[in-house]
Design a protein around this motif. Structure first.
Motif, mmCIF file in Angstrom:
data_model
loop_
_atom_site.group_PDB
_atom_site.id
_atom_site.type_symbol
_atom_site.label_atom_id
_atom_site.label_comp_id
_atom_site.label_asym_id
_atom_site.label_seq_id
_atom_site.Cartn_x
_atom_site.Cartn_y
_atom_site.Cartn_z
ATOM 1 N N PHE A 163 0.834 -1.208 0.000
ATOM 2 C CA PHE A 163 0.000 0.000 0.000
ATOM 3 C C PHE A 163 0.868 1.258 0.000
ATOM 4 O O PHE A 163 0.622 2.200 -0.764
ATOM 5 N N LEU A 164 1.885 1.280 0.833
ATOM 6 C CA LEU A 164 2.777 2.441 0.884
ATOM 7 C C LEU A 164 3.532 2.613 -0.428
ATOM 8 O O LEU A 164 3.672 3.734 -0.938
ATOM 9 N N TRP A 165 4.024 1.517 -0.956
ATOM 10 C CA TRP A 165 4.813 1.577 -2.189
ATOM 11 C C TRP A 165 4.026 2.228 -3.328
ATOM 12 O O TRP A 165 4.502 3.172 -3.964
ATOM 13 N N VAL A 166 2.814 1.751 -3.577
ATOM 14 C CA VAL A 166 2.073 2.275 -4.729
ATOM 15 C C VAL A 166 1.482 3.655 -4.453
ATOM 16 O O VAL A 166 1.436 4.507 -5.350
ATOM 17 N N ASN A 167 1.059 3.909 -3.225
ATOM 18 C CA ASN A 167 0.366 5.169 -2.961
ATOM 19 C C ASN A 167 1.303 6.362 -2.819
ATOM 20 O O ASN A 167 0.957 7.474 -3.245
ATOM 21 N N ILE A 168 2.474 6.168 -2.237
ATOM 22 C CA ILE A 168 3.425 7.281 -2.178
ATOM 23 C C ILE A 168 3.910 7.618 -3.584
ATOM 24 O O ILE A 168 4.031 8.792 -3.956
ATOM 25 N N ALA A 169 4.162 6.585 -4.383
ATOM 26 C CA ALA A 169 4.578 6.829 -5.767
ATOM 27 C C ALA A 169 3.473 7.531 -6.554
ATOM 28 O O ALA A 169 3.745 8.414 -7.373
ATOM 29 N N TYR A 170 2.226 7.152 -6.314
ATOM 30 C CA TYR A 170 1.102 7.760 -7.030
ATOM 31 C C TYR A 170 0.894 9.211 -6.605
ATOM 32 O O TYR A 170 0.643 10.086 -7.436
ATOM 33 N N LEU A 171 1.022 9.482 -5.321
ATOM 34 C CA LEU A 171 0.781 10.837 -4.817
ATOM 35 C C LEU A 171 1.845 11.821 -5.286
ATOM 36 O O LEU A 171 1.546 12.981 -5.552
ATOM 37 N N GLN A 172 3.106 11.382 -5.360
ATOM 38 C CA GLN A 172 4.216 12.268 -5.735
ATOM 39 C C GLN A 172 4.279 13.493 -4.806
ATOM 40 O O GLN A 172 4.220 14.642 -5.257
ATOM 41 N N PRO A 173 4.437 13.276 -3.501
ATOM 42 C CA PRO A 173 4.394 14.411 -2.571
ATOM 43 C C PRO A 173 5.639 15.295 -2.584
ATOM 44 O O PRO A 173 5.593 16.425 -2.087
ATOM 45 N N ASP A 189 -4.757 0.769 -11.881
ATOM 46 C CA ASP A 189 -4.772 -0.689 -11.997
ATOM 47 C C ASP A 189 -3.488 -1.217 -11.358
ATOM 48 O O ASP A 189 -2.387 -0.969 -11.863
ATOM 49 N N VAL A 190 -3.635 -1.947 -10.263
ATOM 50 C CA VAL A 190 -2.452 -2.405 -9.528
ATOM 51 C C VAL A 190 -2.074 -3.843 -9.861
ATOM 52 O O VAL A 190 -1.184 -4.407 -9.214
ATOM 53 N N SER A 191 -2.709 -4.444 -10.850
ATOM 54 C CA SER A 191 -2.480 -5.870 -11.102
ATOM 55 C C SER A 191 -1.019 -6.174 -11.424
ATOM 56 O O SER A 191 -0.440 -7.135 -10.889
ATOM 57 N N LEU A 192 -0.398 -5.382 -12.299
ATOM 58 C CA LEU A 192 1.009 -5.612 -12.612
ATOM 59 C C LEU A 192 1.893 -5.320 -11.403
ATOM 60 O O LEU A 192 2.885 -6.017 -11.162
ATOM 61 N N ALA A 193 1.530 -4.304 -10.653
ATOM 62 C CA ALA A 193 2.299 -3.968 -9.452
ATOM 63 C C ALA A 193 2.208 -5.092 -8.417
ATOM 64 O O ALA A 193 3.198 -5.414 -7.750
ATOM 65 N N VAL A 194 1.031 -5.690 -8.281
ATOM 66 C CA VAL A 194 0.863 -6.814 -7.349
ATOM 67 C C VAL A 194 1.767 -7.970 -7.747
ATOM 68 O O VAL A 194 2.465 -8.557 -6.904
#
Length: 267
Positions: free
Chosen positions: A146-156, A203-208
């Motif tokens: 969750f942290l990996w994909v969401n921090i990357a998505y947010l780009q804070p 779509d997180v399927s590839l990331a999963v």
């Protein structure tokens, strides 16, 4: 609980190979040109120099050591993540005032049409929400993903968001004393495809799939490292003779032997 080790114990035990693995793997995903052997030699020398590739690798090393030191006491907080970014991007941002700071500038991500939010107050709020959510996820592996994909998505942050997300993903694993994540052998193209799926289609399927594959590799490698560390003195002497071509006589698999050798043959 009786017999439970303090948070971060697993990561500290395998710190020597893990910081090389994660530093090199993460830097490679950013286009770093140093080899793994270069990375090991660089860390042994303790001399960073000024070359951008060396700076990036040393920053990873320092950031990993920062996590090992602070996470057991402070856990997963905005302060920890923002300091993590500051250490990772030291001497890599034109304005040192942006280290650990929520970005105030427009950011463009290469090879994608995704355009992240540009409102600093919203970025700060969303980062806190991401961390709040991760803290209540009971499964540390799910929290790491969750942290990996969401921090990357947010780009804070102004830059270094993906590398921050990769290291931050280790925080729940450290708190629950699970094997750390090193992104071992992840192909840069496959990583980019997984991120584009997250950015453009949510779509997180590839990331999963990528996360599952690489975390299993980390688990296998560091299990071998820990097992080797617990070997009695006589066995340690025998282990010095162990190679992939003779491991059968020790009843050790070739895969385990290769992983142990790649970890630097820890005694």
């Amino acid at each position: 609980m009786p017999g439970q080790q303090p948070a971060g114990s697993y990561a500290r035990k395998v710190l020597a190979p893990w910081r090389v693995d994660l530093s090199w793997s993460s830097a490679q995903l950013e286009g770093n040109r140093c080899s793994r052997l270069d990375t090991e030699a660089l860390f042994r020398s303790g001399v960073m120099g000024t070359h951008i590739d060396a700076v990036m690798l040393f920053n990873h090393k320092n950031a990993i050591e920062f996590l090992v030191d602070v996470v057991p006491e402070h856990g997963l907080t905005p302060g920890v993540v923002r300091n993590l970014h500051a250490v990772l991007m030291q001497d890599l941002l034109p304005d040192s005032g942006e280290l650990g700071a929520i970005r105030r500038k427009v950011v463009n991500i290469s090879d994608t049409v995704y355009f992240p939010s540009q409102v600093p107050s919203l970025l700060s709020e969303m980062l806190e929400r991401i961390l709040d959510t991760a803290r209540v996820i009971k499964n540390p592996i799910e929290a790491a993903f969750f942290l990996w994909v969401n921090i990357a998505y947010l780009q804070p942050f102004e830059d270094g968001n993906k590398r921050t997300s990769r290291l931050a993903a280790n925080i729940p694993l450290m708190l629950y004393n699970r094997a750390p994540l090193a992104f071992l052998d992840v192909d840069r193209g496959h990583y980019a495809e997984a991120m584009v799926g997250v950015y453009e289609r949510q779509d997180v399927s590839l990331a999963v799939d990528l996360f599952d594959w690489t975390y299993r590799r980390s688990c296998a490698k560091y299990a071998v490292v820990l097992e080797a560390m617990s070997a009695p003195p006589l066995l340690r002497e025998e282990l010095r003779k162990l190679e992939a071509f003779n491991c059968a006589r020790y009843r050790v698999t070739m895969g385990a032997t290769e992983a142990w050798t790649a970890a630097g043959r820890p005694a």
